[in-house]
Write a protein that holds these residues in place. Structure first.
Motif, mmCIF file in Angstrom:
data_model
loop_
_atom_site.group_PDB
_atom_site.id
_atom_site.type_symbol
_atom_site.label_atom_id
_atom_site.label_comp_id
_atom_site.label_asym_id
_atom_site.label_seq_id
_atom_site.Cartn_x
_atom_site.Cartn_y
_atom_site.Cartn_z
ATOM 1 N N LEU A 377 1.406 -1.577 0.233
ATOM 2 C CA LEU A 377 0.284 -0.037 -0.022
ATOM 3 C C LEU A 377 1.323 1.012 -0.106
ATOM 4 C CD1 LEU A 377 -3.020 0.764 0.382
ATOM 5 C CD2 LEU A 377 -2.822 0.772 2.936
ATOM 6 N N LYS A 378 0.598 2.060 -0.809
ATOM 7 C CA LYS A 378 1.526 3.322 -1.144
ATOM 8 C C LYS A 378 0.617 4.822 -0.847
ATOM 9 C CE LYS A 378 4.310 5.709 -4.632
ATOM 10 N NZ LYS A 378 5.001 5.474 -6.057
ATOM 11 N N LEU A 379 0.576 5.710 -0.184
ATOM 12 C CA LEU A 379 0.041 6.252 0.339
ATOM 13 C C LEU A 379 1.138 8.006 -0.340
ATOM 14 C CD1 LEU A 379 -2.260 7.709 1.824
ATOM 15 C CD2 LEU A 379 -1.084 7.280 3.706
ATOM 16 N N ILE A 380 0.497 8.839 -0.743
ATOM 17 C CA ILE A 380 1.113 10.128 -0.674
ATOM 18 C C ILE A 380 0.588 11.356 -1.319
ATOM 19 C CG2 ILE A 380 2.118 11.356 -2.965
ATOM 20 C CD1 ILE A 380 1.203 8.745 -4.462
ATOM 21 N N PHE A 381 1.266 12.299 -0.243
ATOM 22 C CA PHE A 381 0.533 13.303 0.196
ATOM 23 C C PHE A 381 1.787 14.510 0.814
ATOM 24 C CE2 PHE A 381 3.322 12.509 4.684
ATOM 25 C CZ PHE A 381 3.730 11.341 4.493
ATOM 26 N N VAL A 399 -7.643 -5.284 -0.799
ATOM 27 C CA VAL A 399 -6.649 -4.170 -1.764
ATOM 28 C C VAL A 399 -8.408 -2.662 -2.302
ATOM 29 C CG1 VAL A 399 -5.972 -3.177 -4.576
ATOM 30 C CG2 VAL A 399 -5.095 -5.165 -2.770
ATOM 31 N N ASP A 400 -9.821 -3.339 -2.637
ATOM 32 C CA ASP A 400 -10.553 -2.784 -3.375
ATOM 33 C C ASP A 400 -11.068 -1.963 -2.015
ATOM 34 O OD1 ASP A 400 -11.396 -5.280 -2.076
ATOM 35 O OD2 ASP A 400 -13.176 -5.038 -3.712
ATOM 36 N N LYS A 401 -10.692 -2.830 -1.197
ATOM 37 C CA LYS A 401 -11.524 -1.629 0.022
ATOM 38 C C LYS A 401 -10.584 -0.791 0.712
ATOM 39 C CE LYS A 401 -11.685 -3.970 4.090
ATOM 40 N NZ LYS A 401 -11.934 -5.227 5.753
ATOM 41 N N ARG A 402 -9.259 -1.000 0.349
ATOM 42 C CA ARG A 402 -8.302 0.078 1.329
ATOM 43 C C ARG A 402 -8.105 1.398 0.277
ATOM 44 N NH1 ARG A 402 -7.968 -5.112 3.637
ATOM 45 N NH2 ARG A 402 -8.578 -4.078 5.120
ATOM 46 N N ILE A 403 -8.118 1.297 -0.924
ATOM 47 C CA ILE A 403 -8.652 2.173 -1.918
ATOM 48 C C ILE A 403 -9.584 2.880 -1.780
ATOM 49 C CG2 ILE A 403 -8.482 3.279 -3.725
ATOM 50 C CD1 ILE A 403 -5.622 1.908 -3.314
ATOM 51 N N ASP A 404 -10.817 2.687 -1.617
ATOM 52 C CA ASP A 404 -11.770 2.905 -1.556
ATOM 53 C C ASP A 404 -11.589 3.985 -0.501
ATOM 54 O OD1 ASP A 404 -12.791 1.994 -3.792
ATOM 55 O OD2 ASP A 404 -14.514 0.760 -3.263
ATOM 56 N N VAL A 405 -11.551 3.211 0.374
ATOM 57 C CA VAL A 405 -11.965 4.065 1.404
ATOM 58 C C VAL A 405 -10.953 5.149 1.730
ATOM 59 C CG1 VAL A 405 -10.587 4.110 4.511
ATOM 60 C CG2 VAL A 405 -12.151 2.133 3.251
ATOM 61 N N ILE A 406 -9.409 5.349 1.487
ATOM 62 C CA ILE A 406 -8.726 5.762 0.689
ATOM 63 C C ILE A 406 -9.345 7.306 0.150
ATOM 64 C CG2 ILE A 406 -6.490 7.325 0.632
ATOM 65 C CD1 ILE A 406 -5.352 4.051 1.545
ATOM 66 N N ALA A 407 -10.450 7.126 -0.960
ATOM 67 C CA ALA A 407 -10.524 7.268 -2.036
ATOM 68 C C ALA A 407 -12.038 8.459 -1.076
ATOM 69 C CB ALA A 407 -11.581 6.635 -2.819
ATOM 70 N N THR A 408 -12.446 7.583 -0.885
ATOM 71 C CA THR A 408 -13.689 8.964 0.113
ATOM 72 C C THR A 408 -12.983 9.650 1.306
ATOM 73 O OG1 THR A 408 -15.025 6.471 -0.164
ATOM 74 C CG2 THR A 408 -15.594 8.114 2.160
ATOM 75 N N LYS A 434 -6.096 -2.490 14.115
ATOM 76 C CA LYS A 434 -5.414 -0.927 13.409
ATOM 77 C C LYS A 434 -5.485 -1.887 11.610
ATOM 78 C CE LYS A 434 -2.335 0.192 16.382
ATOM 79 N NZ LYS A 434 -1.967 -1.268 17.590
ATOM 80 N N ASP A 435 -6.284 -1.504 11.254
ATOM 81 C CA ASP A 435 -6.562 -2.305 9.702
ATOM 82 C C ASP A 435 -5.672 -1.134 8.556
ATOM 83 O OD1 ASP A 435 -8.622 -2.606 7.855
ATOM 84 O OD2 ASP A 435 -7.603 -0.450 6.511
ATOM 85 N N LYS B 401 -16.690 -3.352 2.754
ATOM 86 C CA LYS B 401 -16.070 -2.131 2.098
ATOM 87 C C LYS B 401 -16.974 -1.071 2.055
ATOM 88 C CE LYS B 401 -16.124 -2.634 -2.462
ATOM 89 N NZ LYS B 401 -15.163 -2.959 -3.566
ATOM 90 N N ARG B 402 -18.974 -1.774 2.263
ATOM 91 C CA ARG B 402 -19.271 -0.999 1.877
ATOM 92 C C ARG B 402 -19.058 -0.257 3.498
ATOM 93 N NH1 ARG B 402 -19.482 -4.402 -2.548
ATOM 94 N NH2 ARG B 402 -18.909 -3.238 -4.068
#
Lengths: 549, 549
Positions: A377-381, A399-408, A434-435, B401-402
């Motif tokens: 997982l890569k985070l850019i800030f 993977v999809d879940k974590r990207i969706d959470v960050i997009a949110t 700790k997610d 995820k949701r």
């Protein structure tokens, strides 16, 4: 009674038509589609070729008849709009089956023409027999028939974007040997090089031959032979050309509508073109990047659908606007999931925007519960504000879940400092207390707080070559297996007792497996008066780029 | 050099100790743990009994030796803190193995004592031989040994909370017949009744006998026989008592620290008790509800870990605070995932806070891609502001995820109107171009905008009984299968032509399968001058509560 004419019946166009009807029974709605099918499953096409989706009917999400009836629409397929007459508010329409031509009036015109595969004038391309592009159902039928009937042994896929990769995978699923050629040094432009490196290795494990930093110079023997820019020669039974798409903006251009970058149709925040009676949406338009506001071209399904809804609302008089595109994207690549949101390093570098990066390697769920899988997982800030610029992830489950959470989180205006505060659902089959998103937030916050300094995977070799002092804090067993050349092994749990072995006058660089023990080591070092920097992402990230050394 | 004494070495306590050491090498850190093990996998215990987790060592996340060494901690297990002497800033400690007692000084005391299973004084409970509670590794060992050696045929689980349900599932996995008794009318308090109904059916399908709205009056025959409040008599080879937990606040209480609701330890936003030199975290403390600010008791792993980090930061002098608990929770229940975040209807009703609810039944990913699974998603919000109060979901793939996305949206202060704007990752294996969260946002926004009015599953029978006019807009084939009694079938696609069959003088209630066609029908009706309301969640939700009628 407003008459709304829609050009293009797929994705955004169909969405807009349905929403308009839900908003009012009064509108006259005419939707023209050049092809036979409306609202088909664009994103499913490669999987039908791969026989992952076996029922062709499933690709046809809405039929002309069904959608016409349900939403009381005047849908005309096989109907190409050939010209817009803004002065008299009409369009010229040609029935591509009968050749019949006529004009149709509009009060509001909505352009949803999409984007088409780029087909460059490479020598020999006209004569190539088994060269395919993939945009619609007929393309899909052609490719599938060719695979079914000709049983090609070797396919060349040109282009390592989403379609190229999905086609490579689906052809492999059909037993075809696939070589994928990509002009740049990586597949999947939304992610950065070190993340793509993981994808490269995975594709190769699944039998795809990858040729990077090379292009096609010419086709010979009716496309059976391909001459690469490098001079290399390949033979193939079929070719998929997937080097990218270009907006279908010819109609808009000829009508004198303002164009944007890369030939897109320019629209305002209400999705109106330079003619306020003409709207445009979907793959053909220029959008603003959600985070930094620059103009960009993001031909993806989510924005098309969102714009389809919003454009209907705005036509109906509601005060809505499209806030720009974040560029969230995802692909399955064999057993991997590859996803990204926001800006990547390449883009930020081009824009000259300073940024900070952290890489972590969390497990998809509690490691003590079966089938936990490690992701990267890569985070850019922004180091000053903590604003999240983007995230990328490569892995299997979750993977999809974590990207969706960050997009949110980005849409919610949260900073990396607030990611640890996200109260995400935890039970052992789903996550950790700790997610991974919490953890990435902690790691990033530590950097902002000066609790941790890092160096990146692409910096460490030079540092060591120039006399930098690198310690590897893994156990001797781990280090014996493989390590960065030049590193001195001091296991973390011995570090406090072995501080005397370290130079006081220079920065101590630290590496471990994934970055966590390295962080603990840098804390111990800093607290004992040393300058210390941790190799972000640890040996695992380094090795995924450079291989074992 | 500050000396920090921590009472309790699991979850929050261990997290705080590690963070404190990372913050400074200077602190003297003593951590007391009454039991043998620190930092074990609490949430994994039922799965070890079920042999889903097969290696007992995996439950022991950190060992006393390993953690002491790595973080230079003075960890003393088998050490019970029996009293706090606030006047002289010491604690009394008893070594539970040797009986040795001593006092230990502190500058800062951190209480992380957790919560213990409630064991009510039911007649016969003292004599019950095979009655177990589950809190720690020794409890787990006892239960597992009993199952392994005694091979019980029938188990009674008392309590339908997370532990009760996970134990029921894991005993079924071991081949035990399980009866679960729950005093209220539903399992899993975080979700509402109609959502729990789906869980009830699923548990029954997996062989769990559910007895709701009943409790235990007495145990007889050494716990072999159980007399329920209803008078019903059950026989069992073993009993799991899981009716809930209570905070371990005796120590705090005896020290004169202020207590909160349900016997919790009261803390401020910095997690300080009424004595600023004593902090408390984890399952023992009172927290504020993140959304509405009321005091509550949420013994879950995520808050404990988050508090463990924050308390270390605050002790170190950083300006941090705990913002309250949203109560995000999740459980696997056989093949189902059940998750929730924020406030449920029951809570909002108790608080007298008005709210609106929508239920949707989205697919986990594009329905044309294999293995898409339908979930039920419930969104609870304020109709005036659009603020999100909570969400619940029951389904298979993609439920976690949701809920995580919605939990993130809540923390980002997003309203239901902004959920459609979440740019979530879409490719057919992962989602739809309109993600379920986007769709729920659209459905909620339609209610706020007056585009849709709904009635709920619990209202429609009364409406029909009192002469309400209900149409079912599914196809005759679907209706023939099963439908709500009293509904008139007018398929959606015939509705526009059959408006004359409808009464103009009363509200038309509409139902369909999941709520979507019903919404389209209400739009057509409203646009044609009818008052119309849609059955939220459609027949599917109705039937999941009431069964087929």
């Amino acid at each position: 009674m407003k008459k709304i004419v829609i050009v293009g019946g797929v994705a955004g166009g169909a969405t807009a038509a349905a929403r308009l009807r839900r908003l009012s029974e009064q509108y006259e709605i005419v939707m023209f589609e050049r092809g036979e099918y409306i609202s088909f499953a664009n994103c499913g096409l490669p999987y039908y070729i791969g026989e992952v989706i076996t029922d062709r009917k499933k690709l046809l999400v809405q039929t002309v008849e069904g959608m016409s009836k349900r939403f009381r629409l005047d849908i005309r397929n096989f109907s190409e709009v050939t010209a817009i007459h803004r002065d008299r508010k009409t369009v010229s329409v040609k029935n591509v089956q009968t050749g019949e031509e006529y004009e149709e009036t509009y009060d509001i015109l909505l352009l949803s023409p999409g984007a088409k595969p780029i087909v460059p004038p490479i020598p020999g391309i006209e004569e190539a027999k088994a060269l395919f592009t993939l945009r619609n159902v007929p393309d899909t039928d052609k490719i599938k028939a060719y695979v079914d009937e000709q049983k090609p042994k070797h396919a060349i896929v040109i282009g390592g974007g989403f379609i190229g990769i999905e086609m490579a995978e689906n052809l492999v699923e059909r037993g075809v040997n696939v070589t994928l050629i990509e002009r740049s040094n990586q597949v999947m432009a939304p992610i950065d090089y070190e993340m793509a490196a993981i994808v490269h290795a995975h594709m190769q494990e699944h039998g795809v031959q990858l040729i990077l930093e090379d292009g096609v110079q010419a086709f010979e023997h009716n496309g059976r032979r391909i001459i690469l820019t490098s001079g290399r020669v390949l033979e193939a039974d079929m070719i998929i050309l997937a080097i990218g798409v270009q907006p279908e903006s010819q109609l808009a251009k000829e009508a004198g509508l303002e164009l944007g970058i890369r030939g897109t149709i320019k629209v305002n925040e209400h999705l109106q073109t330079s003619d306020p009676n003409i709207y445009a949406i979907g793959d053909a338009i220029e959008v603003k990047n959600y985070i930094h506001g620059f103009e960009t071209f993001v031909p993806l399904a989510w924005p098309a659908n969102r714009q389809g809804r919003l454009v209907a609302d705005h036509i109906h008089g509601l005060d809505v606007k499209y806030n720009g595109t974040l560029g969230t994207a995802i692909a399955k690549v064999f057993d991997l999931t590859v996803a990204a949101t926001g800006n990547n390093e390449k883009t930020l570098k081009q824009l000259g925007i300073p940024y900070e990066v952290v890489h972590t390697h969390p497990m998809s769920h509690a490691s003590y519960y079966p089938n936990a899988q490690q992701m990267t997982l890569k985070l850019i800030f922004d180091k000053e504000t903590g604003n999240i610029y983007g995230a990328q992830a490569v892995g299997k489950d979750g993977v999809d879940k974590r990207i969706d959470v960050i997009a949110t989180a980005i849409k919610g205006g949260l900073t990396v400092r607030e990611l640890p505060d996200l109260e995400l659902a935890y039970a052992p089959p789903f996550s950790s207390a700790k997610d991974p998103v919490n953890m990435a937030g902690y790691v990033a916050s530590n950097i902002i707080d000066g609790m941790a300094e890092t160096v990146q995977w692409h910096e460490i070799d030079d540092i060591v070559a120039n006399g930098g002092f690198l310690i590897d804090v893994r156990t001797p067993g781990e280090v014996a297996h493989r390590a960065i050349r030049g590193a001195v092994n001091i296991p973390l749990d011995e570090l406090r007792e072995r501080l005397s072995e370290l130079p006081k006058d220079k920065t101590i660089y630290v590496t471990c497996q994934v970055g966590l023990r390295g962080y603990l080591a840098t804390r111990i070092l800093q607290e004992n008066g040393f300058a210390a920097k941790n190799l972000d992402g640890g040996y695992k990230l380094y090795a995924s780029v450079f291989g074992a050394k």
